[in-house]
Design a protein around this motif. Sequence first.
Motif, PDB file in Angstrom:
ATOM      1  N   ALA A   1     -26.909  -4.064 -16.854  1.00 60.37           N
ATOM      2  CA  ALA A   1     -27.442  -5.238 -17.568  1.00 60.37           C
ATOM      3  C   ALA A   1     -26.898  -5.287 -18.990  1.00 60.37           C
ATOM      4  O   ALA A   1     -26.601  -6.352 -19.524  1.00 60.37           O
ATOM      5  CB  ALA A   1     -28.969  -5.211 -17.584  1.00 60.37           C
ATOM      6  N   ALA A   2     -26.751  -4.122 -19.602  1.00 60.21           N
ATOM      7  CA  ALA A   2     -26.255  -4.072 -20.978  1.00 60.21           C
ATOM      8  C   ALA A   2     -24.726  -4.144 -21.024  1.00 60.21           C
ATOM      9  O   ALA A   2     -24.142  -4.078 -22.094  1.00 60.21           O
ATOM     10  CB  ALA A   2     -26.760  -2.816 -21.671  1.00 60.21           C
TER      11      ALA A   2
ATOM     12  N   LEU B   1     -29.975  -0.672 -15.810  1.00 59.84           N
ATOM     13  CA  LEU B   1     -30.020  -0.931 -17.256  1.00 59.84           C
ATOM     14  C   LEU B   1     -28.608  -0.937 -17.847  1.00 59.84           C
ATOM     15  O   LEU B   1     -28.237  -1.835 -18.604  1.00 59.84           O
ATOM     16  CB  LEU B   1     -30.886   0.123 -17.955  1.00 59.84           C
ATOM     17  CG  LEU B   1     -30.891   0.073 -19.479  1.00 59.84           C
ATOM     18  CD1 LEU B   1     -31.539  -1.223 -19.966  1.00 59.84           C
ATOM     19  CD2 LEU B   1     -31.601   1.277 -20.072  1.00 59.84           C
TER      20      LEU B   1
ATOM     21  N   ARG C   1     -35.548  -6.465 -10.458  1.00 61.65           N
ATOM     22  CA  ARG C   1     -35.574  -5.585 -11.628  1.00 61.65           C
ATOM     23  C   ARG C   1     -34.416  -5.917 -12.573  1.00 61.65           C
ATOM     24  O   ARG C   1     -34.555  -5.882 -13.789  1.00 61.65           O
ATOM     25  CB  ARG C   1     -35.481  -4.128 -11.183  1.00 61.65           C
ATOM     26  CG  ARG C   1     -36.636  -3.702 -10.296  1.00 61.65           C
ATOM     27  CD  ARG C   1     -36.428  -2.313  -9.751  1.00 61.65           C
ATOM     28  NE  ARG C   1     -36.809  -1.261 -10.682  1.00 61.65           N
ATOM     29  CZ  ARG C   1     -38.049  -0.939 -10.949  1.00 61.65           C
ATOM     30  NH1 ARG C   1     -39.031  -1.564 -10.363  1.00 61.65           N
ATOM     31  NH2 ARG C   1     -38.325   0.015 -11.803  1.00 61.65           N
ATOM     32  N   PHE C   2     -33.281  -6.262 -11.977  1.00 58.22           N
ATOM     33  CA  PHE C   2     -32.099  -6.557 -12.781  1.00 58.22           C
ATOM     34  C   PHE C   2     -32.280  -7.863 -13.553  1.00 58.22           C
ATOM     35  O   PHE C   2     -31.883  -7.963 -14.718  1.00 58.22           O
ATOM     36  CB  PHE C   2     -30.867  -6.636 -11.875  1.00 58.22           C
ATOM     37  CG  PHE C   2     -29.585  -6.818 -12.622  1.00 58.22           C
ATOM     38  CD1 PHE C   2     -29.077  -5.779 -13.391  1.00 58.22           C
ATOM     39  CD2 PHE C   2     -28.881  -8.008 -12.560  1.00 58.22           C
ATOM     40  CE1 PHE C   2     -27.892  -5.930 -14.089  1.00 58.22           C
ATOM     41  CE2 PHE C   2     -27.700  -8.173 -13.262  1.00 58.22           C
ATOM     42  CZ  PHE C   2     -27.208  -7.133 -14.014  1.00 58.22           C
ATOM     43  N   ALA C   3     -32.880  -8.863 -12.910  1.00 60.31           N
ATOM     44  CA  ALA C   3     -33.124 -10.151 -13.579  1.00 60.31           C
ATOM     45  C   ALA C   3     -33.930  -9.914 -14.851  1.00 60.31           C
ATOM     46  O   ALA C   3     -33.661 -10.490 -15.907  1.00 60.31           O
ATOM     47  CB  ALA C   3     -33.848 -11.111 -12.642  1.00 60.31           C
ATOM     48  N   LEU C   4     -34.906  -9.034 -14.743  1.00 57.64           N
ATOM     49  CA  LEU C   4     -35.748  -8.724 -15.900  1.00 57.64           C
ATOM     50  C   LEU C   4     -34.938  -8.041 -17.004  1.00 57.64           C
ATOM     51  O   LEU C   4     -35.041  -8.390 -18.183  1.00 57.64           O
ATOM     52  CB  LEU C   4     -36.879  -7.813 -15.430  1.00 57.64           C
ATOM     53  CG  LEU C   4     -37.987  -7.493 -16.407  1.00 57.64           C
ATOM     54  CD1 LEU C   4     -39.288  -7.406 -15.629  1.00 57.64           C
ATOM     55  CD2 LEU C   4     -37.736  -6.189 -17.127  1.00 57.64           C
ATOM     56  N   LEU C   5     -34.100  -7.091 -16.605  1.00 61.85           N
ATOM     57  CA  LEU C   5     -33.298  -6.374 -17.601  1.00 61.85           C
ATOM     58  C   LEU C   5     -32.303  -7.310 -18.292  1.00 61.85           C
ATOM     59  O   LEU C   5     -32.026  -7.165 -19.483  1.00 61.85           O
ATOM     60  CB  LEU C   5     -32.562  -5.203 -16.945  1.00 61.85           C
ATOM     61  CG  LEU C   5     -33.475  -4.079 -16.453  1.00 61.85           C
ATOM     62  CD1 LEU C   5     -32.700  -3.078 -15.609  1.00 61.85           C
ATOM     63  CD2 LEU C   5     -34.137  -3.377 -17.625  1.00 61.85           C
ATOM     64  N   LEU C   6     -31.768  -8.291 -17.547  1.00 60.51           N
ATOM     65  CA  LEU C   6     -30.868  -9.272 -18.158  1.00 60.51           C
ATOM     66  C   LEU C   6     -31.631 -10.142 -19.155  1.00 60.51           C
ATOM     67  O   LEU C   6     -31.121 -10.472 -20.221  1.00 60.51           O
ATOM     68  CB  LEU C   6     -30.248 -10.170 -17.086  1.00 60.51           C
ATOM     69  CG  LEU C   6     -28.924  -9.764 -16.469  1.00 60.51           C
ATOM     70  CD1 LEU C   6     -28.419 -10.890 -15.591  1.00 60.51           C
ATOM     71  CD2 LEU C   6     -27.882  -9.424 -17.520  1.00 60.51           C
ATOM     72  N   GLU C   7     -32.858 -10.540 -18.772  1.00 58.92           N
ATOM     73  CA  GLU C   7     -33.670 -11.351 -19.685  1.00 58.92           C
ATOM     74  C   GLU C   7     -33.903 -10.606 -21.005  1.00 58.92           C
ATOM     75  O   GLU C   7     -33.921 -11.214 -22.071  1.00 58.92           O
ATOM     76  CB  GLU C   7     -35.016 -11.717 -19.063  1.00 58.92           C
ATOM     77  CG  GLU C   7     -34.968 -12.853 -18.046  1.00 58.92           C
ATOM     78  CD  GLU C   7     -34.528 -14.192 -18.630  1.00 58.92           C
ATOM     79  OE1 GLU C   7     -34.906 -14.502 -19.775  1.00 58.92           O
ATOM     80  OE2 GLU C   7     -33.798 -14.918 -17.949  1.00 58.92           O
ATOM     81  N   VAL C   8     -34.109  -9.290 -20.907  1.00 60.02           N
ATOM     82  CA  VAL C   8     -34.290  -8.498 -22.128  1.00 60.02           C
ATOM     83  C   VAL C   8     -33.067  -8.682 -23.030  1.00 60.02           C
ATOM     84  O   VAL C   8     -33.199  -8.904 -24.239  1.00 60.02           O
ATOM     85  CB  VAL C   8     -34.502  -6.998 -21.798  1.00 60.02           C
ATOM     86  CG1 VAL C   8     -34.492  -6.164 -23.073  1.00 60.02           C
ATOM     87  CG2 VAL C   8     -35.806  -6.801 -21.045  1.00 60.02           C
ATOM     88  N   GLY C   9     -31.874  -8.641 -22.428  1.00 65.19           N
ATOM     89  CA  GLY C   9     -30.647  -8.840 -23.200  1.00 65.19           C
ATOM     90  C   GLY C   9     -30.622 -10.200 -23.881  1.00 65.19           C
ATOM     91  O   GLY C   9     -30.269 -10.319 -25.056  1.00 65.19           O
ATOM     92  N   GLY C  10     -31.020 -11.241 -23.127  1.00 62.03           N
ATOM     93  CA  GLY C  10     -31.044 -12.590 -23.684  1.00 62.03           C
ATOM     94  C   GLY C  10     -32.016 -12.701 -24.849  1.00 62.03           C
ATOM     95  O   GLY C  10     -31.710 -13.288 -25.890  1.00 62.03           O
ATOM     96  N   LEU C  11     -33.196 -12.099 -24.663  1.00 68.06           N
ATOM     97  CA  LEU C  11     -34.214 -12.183 -25.718  1.00 68.06           C
ATOM     98  C   LEU C  11     -33.789 -11.404 -26.956  1.00 68.06           C
ATOM     99  O   LEU C  11     -34.046 -11.824 -28.088  1.00 68.06           O
ATOM    100  CB  LEU C  11     -35.554 -11.665 -25.191  1.00 68.06           C
ATOM    101  CG  LEU C  11     -36.237 -12.638 -24.219  1.00 68.06           C
ATOM    102  CD1 LEU C  11     -37.334 -11.942 -23.439  1.00 68.06           C
ATOM    103  CD2 LEU C  11     -36.811 -13.830 -24.975  1.00 68.06           C
TER     104      LEU C  11
END
Lengths: 198, 188
Positions: A15-16, A12, A40-50
């Motif tokens: 990713a942030a 996390l 898991r990291f791909a998902l956390l990066l997507e959260v950042g994008g969203l």
Amino acid sequence: MSAAVELDDLLLAHAAGRLPPPLALLMEAHLALSPGSRRRFALLLEVGGLLLERLEPAPLRQADPEALLARADGDKGAGTAADDPPPHAPGWWEEARAVLTRLGGAPVVQLPLALPGGPRAGICAHLARLAAGAALPPHGHPGLELTLVLEGELHDGARRFARGALMVCDETTVHAPRAGPAGCLALALLCCRWPLAA
Amino acid sequence: MSATGDLADRLAEDLRAVAERRDRRAFARLFAHFAPRVKAYLRRLGLDDQQAEELTQEVMLTVWERAHQFDPQRASPATWIFTIARHKRIDAFRRAPRAEFRPEEEAREIAREEPAYAEREIALLRDKLAQAIDALPPEQAEVLRIYYLEGKSHSEIADALGLPLGTVKSRIRLALEKLRERLGEGAA
């Protein structure tokens, strides 16, 4: 005893964009070797994008994209070349291996590494080579320590860390890890200051 | 397909047009959409208006120059640009001379060969994730947003919101667990 910091916390923070450069580098290496963490990291990066998508836009002083492109045309080529990171020195890895091999008679060899940004972030790094079955003496940790297994296996009690696995230790961890039957090569980063700034 | 998905698809199409045809109108659309958001992100990280503006222009220039590196299988356009902004900001703080050893570059090359998700999967994931974020309890969404976008540490968030440190940490963890649950990724 396992550390209070978990792999997810580190994924996390990475990713942030919150990790100091040496730790970010270690996490990139871990991600390259570990498909599970990559997912898991791909998902956390997507959260950042969203979350970025959901920000209230801030007004620009220069809102004309053509002005920017004119700038790009102006210093054409030069900009990109200068931005590109320099190629890494060829042979550094062979050199490190050669040093480790020269010292290879010992069951445990540790080679300190200077990583960019390390001193400023209070982070020291070393490569450790353990012979087959060799163990470190029981020890505690003055701060957060991340150990990435590059070759072979590291055993810590009942837990096994194969190539690509990241062992996370902190002040609460006391252990005596042991190399697997094929020995172990690992990169360890010790953070003397709290890198997650919790 | 949700509104988020449609928008992301259009922006991905624009990125491809920039990469393949150096399409300036497609770039203008990307600029109009992302530049003000990137600037808002950088402002939240504590940069002043001037710094945020300069770095935003740099980020958008990188988008123009590196559009060919965008891979829709690896990330949505917003995520890709978020990653660039994240790196630019880190770079801006360490303009120190670089060592020659850059394994993270190699790591990226390797990682590129094997995307974490298949193409359709990432589009589906994005839609579900967008819904899941909107469905988070507001107090969890707030903490997650501050952590990602404002560069505040856990304890700074605790101070700012007048919450115990443990509450901040558990809200972030709960939020991420919920997102994973919604995606069927499992909580572990």
